[in-house]
Scaffold this active site. Structure first.
Site, PDB file in Angstrom:
ATOM      1  N   ASP A 487       5.561  11.488  54.068  1.00  0.00           N
ATOM      2  CA  ASP A 487       4.234  12.357  54.050  1.00  0.00           C
ATOM      3  C   ASP A 487       3.807  12.609  55.513  1.00  0.00           C
ATOM      4  O   ASP A 487       2.991  13.736  55.672  1.00  0.00           O
ATOM      5  CB  ASP A 487       3.101  11.536  53.372  1.00  0.00           C
ATOM      6  CG  ASP A 487       3.192  11.797  51.825  1.00  0.00           C
ATOM      7  OD1 ASP A 487       3.589  12.811  51.510  1.00  0.00           O
ATOM      8  OD2 ASP A 487       2.879  10.776  51.054  1.00  0.00           O
TER       9      ASP A 487
HETATM   10  C1  GLC Z   1      -1.100   9.137  54.637  1.00  0.00           C
HETATM   11  C2  GLC Z   1      -0.358   7.880  54.821  1.00  0.00           C
HETATM   12  C3  GLC Z   1       0.813   8.003  54.241  1.00  0.00           C
HETATM   13  C4  GLC Z   1       0.517   8.575  52.874  1.00  0.00           C
HETATM   14  C5  GLC Z   1      -0.164   9.780  52.960  1.00  0.00           C
HETATM   15  C6  GLC Z   1      -0.572  10.224  51.534  1.00  0.00           C
HETATM   16  O1  GLC Z   1      -0.573  10.068  55.567  1.00  0.00           O
HETATM   17  O2  GLC Z   1      -0.172   7.420  56.256  1.00  0.00           O
HETATM   18  O3  GLC Z   1       1.313   6.710  53.961  1.00  0.00           O
HETATM   19  O4  GLC Z   1       1.869   8.810  52.225  1.00  0.00           O
HETATM   20  O5  GLC Z   1      -1.351   9.551  53.588  1.00  0.00           O
HETATM   21  O6  GLC Z   1      -1.164  11.549  51.627  1.00  0.00           O
HETATM   22  C1  GLC Z   2       3.426   6.676  50.784  1.00  0.00           C
HETATM   23  C2  GLC Z   2       3.295   7.553  49.554  1.00  0.00           C
HETATM   24  C3  GLC Z   2       4.746   7.905  49.364  1.00  0.00           C
HETATM   25  C4  GLC Z   2       5.347   8.167  50.627  1.00  0.00           C
HETATM   26  C5  GLC Z   2       5.165   7.178  51.616  1.00  0.00           C
HETATM   27  C6  GLC Z   2       5.907   7.539  53.093  1.00  0.00           C
HETATM   28  O1  GLC Z   2       3.492   5.376  50.358  1.00  0.00           O
HETATM   29  O2  GLC Z   2       2.558   7.261  48.474  1.00  0.00           O
HETATM   30  O3  GLC Z   2       4.749   9.053  48.451  1.00  0.00           O
HETATM   31  O4  GLC Z   2       6.671   8.494  50.249  1.00  0.00           O
HETATM   32  O5  GLC Z   2       3.840   6.731  51.765  1.00  0.00           O
HETATM   33  O6  GLC Z   2       5.082   8.568  53.649  1.00  0.00           O
END
Ligand code: GLC
Ligand code: GLC
Length: 813
Positions: A487
């Site tokens: 993300d």
């Molecule tokens: C933030 C977190 C990430 C997560 C994302 C979801 O960026 O660091 O881990 O997946 O939020 O919106």
């Molecule tokens: C968080 C989110 C997941 C994403 C991950 C890496 O765990 O829930 O959807 O893949 O972060 O950013």
């Protein structure tokens, strides 16, 4: 250092001191009514949706960190001394303390001043209520006059509104108290059809429902005025903060034990039956009465708890293993499986780090979670798949998240996370391999929940694949969109505005930045699609997906290959990310795991080389970090990944979710020792011995462990709700132990660590019990099977409806 121990026999983790480094938590509930509970009784409850139907209030990031919960106070009437048997919130010294977190229940026991208290918290199966069963014993040699005060705060239902809209909320709170039962009915007078009730098995001497009266001026939960005084005020809340407290008085003779049951529940009434008598403002309580009758009786409580434990015996009984490693056994048999069920229920919505007001159910998250629980509750996996697919858009794209109460896609977060649709293929394939139920592919499912738009689920999967194929970049790699699995790798969001979302702000056209990770995922999904197409007699489809996989593989081996590992992406300028050419972030873990899992480079040595690079550059004693070198400064064209200080989260943290991909990749290449070695590095049970470093619960995976660039290397964060649970479960049970469902039957293909002489397992698969005995006959990974005493070619035990139990012997040599 340890703060407790595993009681594997009882499937419990036993915490032996209350001041754990962080709250060590557990979950209550299995269907609609859920609660979070810490080792000091902190936490809250909700019905179905942690945001929209929050029953009790919890303030995140409080001081102390974990404040607010299901509290009890004991007061010795002779001396006026009072304490909390769960330590919080009074934090008085206790003579003994023990918290047992089990499967769907928590027991907190302690002794103080000659009074023993043990409280069992759980949610009975199929009921929208929770039980607190307090058992008090007088160990003194004199009689004890005691007061018990219960205490919880009601949330005004919408948890987001509850923490923001005070100008309104301080005026809306309403309660009723009738025969000692406290009813919370804020907004029931208008549009809500639901209320909460809080009852006690003994006739209370008094009650309180107004927080400020209970706590007193400037009072905190550590010393409420009412408890100090020893007399309830019988307060009725008018606005402000409605709460529930019963005051129960009892005398215990020396040696005497007494049980007090508290029940907190959620109830809905049909619109035309809300009030009693009709036309009045009094809640119609008819539906509550029988439940109180039942659950305020300690015998019914015991029976409901027995039923809950039998339920978990059955779920966990679907796979039980006996290996030479206690850490494998207790994670695979108990805690990892349990965590998979919790992530099934919660997705990423409600934990002590996910506030329940933000994310609902994640599309990619829920599809991956499915891999870990499908064998325990296949019917509900089916339901979940259909819910997820119904939020898919006609383009094949998917809403990134949906709200569990409404099952509607979340417009705020929207779509265009270009990996999302492909995970649906993996989820469906896993479901069919587990169950053999290909009928799901014909199930009509709408797009974006619009009635009339239904098409068979199989077509949804086809559109998922087309979504990628229709969005290719300059190198013929898939365009990344807002982000892929990571993300925080935001290649189309050049954000200079503080507070702007990296995920939902897209200010680049998105026609250049590409993802090698999605390419790997596409190949993996295409391989599944070939098999699904064959199963449904779609020969042309099978050929098409086979060709698409080959083509994509060729592109990955070309534009996606950096010389010693797979590249991560191409940025908006068309420059590689995750390459020797970069100063920072030269190598990323995700494409190494995903591409090798997809089989890319297995034949030509690229896969081996990529995994060697992982070992050399990314592996640490605390797990494999996400990339190296970590970003030391903000890179405008890379996005959120570079906002985290080096070593945390996606910027070089051990993002645990990705580690099992490498375990599976190593297992795919037949390297059991490497897979098992990585498995142990992040296994929470192994890490129990360093709890002062790890700090999170030793019985569940956390999202992240601080990487080697972080000053707190080895410290875990964000426990419980992480795709780590499902993927580690897959890595250990399906790849290292090698018991893997396939369309044709159950594959037995262990990749044993060299130190193991074998293991045994019991697996229920499509209603048939398999007893598997694995023995090492030589150093390799060749499998010779004997099924019911007869040799069998290959490594798949074909599924046969007629058998009830099948004995499998596997010799690995
Ligand atoms: C933030 C977190 C990430 C997560 C994302 C979801 O960026 O660091 O881990 O997946 O939020 O919106
Ligand atoms: C968080 C989110 C997941 C994403 C991950 C890496 O765990 O829930 O959807 O893949 O972060 O950013």
């Amino acid at each position: 250092m340890r703060y407790g121990y595993f009681d594997d026999e009882r499937r419990e983790y036993v915490i032996t001191r209350p001041d754990t480094p962080l709250p060590w938590t557990n979950y209550l509930g299995s269907q609609d009514y859920f609660g979070l509970i810490s080792n000091t009784a902190g936490g809250y409850s909700f019905y179905r949706d942690a945001r929209l139907r929050r029953l009790t209030r919890y303030r995140y990031n409080n001081v102390p960190f974990d404040t607010g919960g299901r509290y009890l106070y004991l007061r010795d009437e002779a001396s006026g001394v009072f304490w909390s048997p769960s330590w919080q919130p009074t934090r008085s010294d206790l003579d003994s303390y023990e918290c047992r977190h089990g499967m769907g229940y928590t027991i907190i026991g302690s002794a103080s001043r000659g009074i023993r208290a043990e409280t069992l918290y759980f949610v009975p199966l199929d009921r929208n209520l929770e039980v607190w069963r307090l058992v008090l014993t007088n160990d003194r040699d004199t009689a004890a006059e005691l007061s018990v005060f219960s205490a919880l705060e009601f949330c005004l239902w919408d948890a987001w509104d509850d923490v923001t809209n005070f100008q309104r909320n301080f005026s809306t709170g309403q309660v009723e108290v009738e025969e000692g039962v406290i009813y919370h009915k804020t907004e029931y007078r208008e549009r809500r059809d639901h209320f909460a009730y809080f009852a006690c098995s003994l006739q209370p001497a008094g009650y309180d429902t107004a927080r400020e009266v209970f706590l007193g001026p400037y009072g905190g939960w550590d010393a409420p005025l009412v408890v100090r005084r020893g007399v309830a005020a019988n307060s009725i809340a008018h606005g402000w903060a409605p709460m529930g407290s019963h005051h129960v008085k009892l005398t215990l003779q020396p040696g005497q034990t007494e049980t007090v049951v508290f029940v907190l529940g959620y109830m809905e009434n049909p619109a035309d039956e809300k009030f009693d008598p009709p036309g009045s403002q009094r809640i119609n309580k008819q539906r509550v009465a029988p439940l109180l009758e039942e659950f305020l009786d300690p015998r019914a409580v015991q029976a409901a708890w027995d039923k809950l434990r039998a339920h978990w015996d059955n779920l966990l009984g679907k796979l039980q293993v006996e290996t030479p490693d206690v850490h494998v056994d207790r994670m695979a048999n108990i805690w990892n499986a349990y965590q998979c069920m919790i992530t099934f229920n919660m997705s990423r919505s409600a934990s002590f780090y996910e506030s329940g007001v933000g994310r609902g159910m994640g599309f990619r998250d829920s599809n991956q979670d499915l891999l870990g629980f499908v064998h325990m509750i296949p019917e509900r996996a089916r339901e979940r798949i259909l819910d997820l697919a119904a939020t898919q858009l006609p383009s094949g794209g998917a809403y990134h998240q949906y709200q569990p109460l409404t099952k509607r896609g979340n417009d705020l977060v929207g779509t265009n996370f270009n990996d999302d649709p492909l995970w649906l293929v993996l989820g469906v394939a896993a479901y069919i391999k587990e169950t053999g139920d290909t009928s799901i592919l014909q199930e009509p499912v709408p797009y974006d929940n619009k009635p009339g738009s239904e098409s068979p689920l199989y077509e949804h999967l086809q559109r998922s694949m087309d979504y990628t194929l229709n969005r290719m970049g300059p190198h013929r790699l898939p365009l990344i969109g807002r982000a892929d699995w990571n993300d925080c790798l935001n290649l189309n969001c050049f954000s200079t505005t503080p507070g702007e979302s990296f995920q939902t702000t897209t200010n680049k056209e998105g026609v250049t930045a590409e993802s090698v990770f999605i390419a790997g995922l596409f190949v993996l999904a295409a391989t599944e699609m070939v098999q699904l197409a064959q199963l449904t007699g779609d020969g042309a489809g099978a050929a098409r997906y086979r060709a698409a996989a080959e083509e994509m593989t060729a592109v990955v081996c070309d534009a996606g290959w950096d010389g010693s590992w797979f590249r991560r992406a191409y940025d908006d300028f068309g420059r590689p990310v995750g390459s020797q050419e970069n100063d920072e972030g030269q190598i990323y873990i995700e494409p190494q795991g995903m591409c090798v899992m997809a089989g890319i480079g297995v034949e030509d040595g690229r896969a081996r080389q990529a995994l060697d690079s992982v070992r050399e550059r990314l592996a640490t004693a605390h797990g494999i970090v996400l990339q190296q070198p970590a970003y030391s400064k903000y890179h405008l064209h890379l996005g959120e990944i570079s906002t985290y200080p080096p070593g945390y989260k996606e910027n070089g943290g051990v993002f645990c979710h990705t580690n099992p991909w490498i375990m599976i990749a190593e297992a795919r290449l037949g390297n059991g020792d490497a897979a098992y070695d990585y498995y142990g590095r992040i296994n929470p049970s192994v890490r129990e011995a360093i709890s002062e470093v790890h700090r999170c619960e030793p019985y569940v995976y956390a999202q992240m462990i601080a990487g080697k660039d972080a000053p707190t290397h080895g410290e875990a964060k964000n426990s419980w709700l992480t795709g780590t649970a499902a993927w580690n479960y897959v890595a250990i049970t399906q790849w290292i132990l090698g018991i893997r469902p396939e369309h044709a039957g159950l594959r037995i293909a262990p990749v044993l660590p060299s130190g193991w002489s074998g293991f045994s397992a019991r697996r229920v698969f499509r209603g048939v019990r398999y007893r598997v005995q694995v023995e090492r006959g030589g150093p390799g990974t060749r499998i010779a099977l004997e099924v019911d005493g007869q040799p069998l070619a290959g490594d798949i035990v074909p599924w046969q409806k007629s058998s009830e139990e099948v004995q499998v012997r596997a010799i690995v040599s």
